[in-house]
Design an enzyme around this catalytic site. Structure first.
Site, mmCIF file in Angstrom:
data_model
loop_
_atom_site.group_PDB
_atom_site.id
_atom_site.type_symbol
_atom_site.label_atom_id
_atom_site.label_comp_id
_atom_site.label_asym_id
_atom_site.label_seq_id
_atom_site.Cartn_x
_atom_site.Cartn_y
_atom_site.Cartn_z
ATOM 1 N N SER A 163 0.819 -1.220 0.000
ATOM 2 C CA SER A 163 0.000 0.000 0.000
ATOM 3 C C SER A 163 0.850 1.266 0.000
ATOM 4 C CB SER A 163 -0.960 -0.028 1.193
ATOM 5 O OG SER A 163 -1.773 -1.168 1.137
ATOM 6 N N ASP A 177 -2.609 6.250 -3.189
ATOM 7 C CA ASP A 177 -1.384 5.639 -2.663
ATOM 8 C C ASP A 177 -0.941 4.508 -3.582
ATOM 9 O OD1 ASP A 177 -3.239 3.682 -2.047
ATOM 10 O OD2 ASP A 177 -2.451 3.301 -0.041
ATOM 11 N N ASP A 180 -1.239 1.317 -3.864
ATOM 12 C CA ASP A 180 -2.131 0.279 -4.388
ATOM 13 C C ASP A 180 -3.494 0.837 -4.795
ATOM 14 O OD1 ASP A 180 -3.153 0.668 -1.788
ATOM 15 O OD2 ASP A 180 -3.781 -1.428 -1.616
#
Length: 457
Positions: free
Chosen positions: A101, A242, A244
């Protein structure tokens, strides 16, 4: 390698521990064994973000799945929400997203999805961990039963079209200029394409991944570059995702950031105006702003508070058939669009709200006044709240705040912590209320369990 699952799946340093190639193979074999059953071939889909280590973990997972008889479909570089969506859409038995992430490139992780497109629950994670510990991943799979690996070349296209088709036709950006910062991550292909697909003019930044620059001074966790680009390009708003694509930050036409609770309120109001069933309430967290609470009440909706994590709000949504949720770090879930947090879907709804309003983002995306508030977390068992002394202090603080502020006191569901949240227009009164109550709880807890107490925040 027991206890590998955390709150956000499996996380760690790439090529170390659970995120080493050998460990990834074992995890895949154990997970494959859990979902494998007779009657037909099982299928696992695998997506990844742009980290260099994803190219190591992807074949390791594929080897593990095929070794226990599962076929594997590689989705390539794609957001986490797309993996969940395609797991369900393709009839797969398991989905895996290789991502850490918002973390730097040197870290990585695995998020696992069930056949319904939702993140795996505790029970299945426990089965996978047990399989790894007990060596239960070893299965009698003959040479003829080994799985096959193939690629889905149009995975990104399927996701973009699915997102676009689920948006209302009655509202389109009408040529609004949007800065999109993809954090050099998984959404570099899908987010700009989706924005153009619905008619926005797009300025792309941080959309040139090299395996190392994911989340590097860009994206939702470092939105300054996006804010500056909005001003330089005279854009109507800015969007930052972000690594992901799950987390979202937004800026108005002046480059000023929009609070996540303001975004959540905007989306709730927009969907209600469109006649989209809002469910029985909007899911927030213990620290959601009291201003959002009052605003939603004006819309005829309740703010339902819960744990401040993506997994926490997803669990709460499934329990009550809710369709909209958000939390302060920028995760938003619209469950009629995706079964997990999707920054792009939330951003598109906010963008369409701006387009439909005919007003600038600085007005549309701030539909209510934020109330100044303070949160304190006190390490103490929930039984402390039954203390007559603590109850008396709570009553006293409520009396002081009466008509001038709000108070919320709750025990954490996952750890021995009592959360004290107060808000109001008088900062000194709010600070005094939180300090008084937090100190009272800490003192009582100290008498009960001397070694395990204290004010954390």
């Amino acid at each position: 390698m027991g206890g590998i699952f955390g709150r956000d799946g499996i996380r760690g340093t790439a090529n170390r521990g659970a995120l080493g190639a050998g460990s990834a193979l074992s995890i895949a074999m154990a997970a494959g064994a859990v979902v494998r059953h007779g009657g037909r071939r099982q299928l696992a889909v695998v997506g990844r973000d742009t980290r260099l280590s994803g190219h190591m973990l992807e074949p390791a997972l594929s080897a593990g799945f095929t070794a226990v008889g599962l076929d594997v479909l590689l989705l390539g570089q794609i957001p986490t929400a797309a993996v969940g969506m395609l797991t369900a859409e393709l009839g797969a038995d398991l989905g895996v997203m290789i991502t850490a992430s918002q973390n730097p490139y040197a870290e990585n992780g695995l998020k696992l999805f069930g056949a319904d497109g939702h993140l795996l629950g505790d029970e299945m994670e426990a089965e996978i961990e047990a399989g790894i510990r007990d060596g239960g991943q070893e299965m009698d799979v003959s040479s003829a039963q080994i799985g096959c690996v193939s690629k889905l070349d149009d995975a990104a296209h399927r996701y973009v079209e699915r997102v676009a088709e689920t948006l209302p036709d009655s509202a389109r950006p009408n040529g609004l200029t949007v800065v999109i910062d993809c954090a050099n991550g998984a959404a570099c292909e899908t987010a700009p394409r989706a924005l153009r697909r619905i008619g926005a003019r797009v300025v792309e930044i941080a959309c040139a991944p090299d395996g190392f620059n994911i989340n590097a001074n860009c994206g939702a966790t470092a939105p300054g570059v996006m804010q500056q680009a909005v001003v330089e390009h005279r854009a109507d708003l800015g969007i930052a995702l972000d690594g992901d694509g799950a987390c979202l930050a937004m800026a108005d036409e002046t480059g000023a950031l929009i609070d996540s609770d303001q975004i959540l309120g905007t989306i709730a109001a927009f969907r209600k105006r469109l006649g989209v069933p809002p469910g029985t309430g909007v899911i927030g967290t213990w620290s959601s702003n009291f201003g959002l609470d009052a605003y939603l009440k004006g819309l005829g909706l309740d703010l339902l508070r819960g744990p401040a994590s993506e997994r926490g709000i997803l669990t709460r949504m499934r329990e009550g058939a809710h369709v909209l949720a958000g939390e302060p770090s920028g995760h938003f879930v619209l469950s009629d669009h995706a079964a997990t947090a999707d920054g792009l879907v939330a951003a598109l709804h906010a963008l369409l709200a701006v387009a439909a309003s005919g007003r600038p983002a600085s007005e549309t995306l701030r539909p209510f006044e934020l109330i100044s508030q303070r949160l304190a977390n006190v390490r103490a068992e929930r039984g402390v709240l039954r203390s007559a002394e603590v109850q008396a202090t709570i009553a006293e603080v409520r009396t002081r705040l009466n008509g001038h502020g709000h108070l919320l006191v709750r025990a954490s569901e996952n750890e021995p912590v009592i959360r004290v949240l107060a808000g109001g227009n008088d900062d000194a009164l709010v600070d005094e209320a939180v300090s008084t109550l937090a100190n009272s709880i800490a003192e009582i807890a100290l008498k009960q369990i001397p070694s395990n107490t204290g004010i954390i925040i």
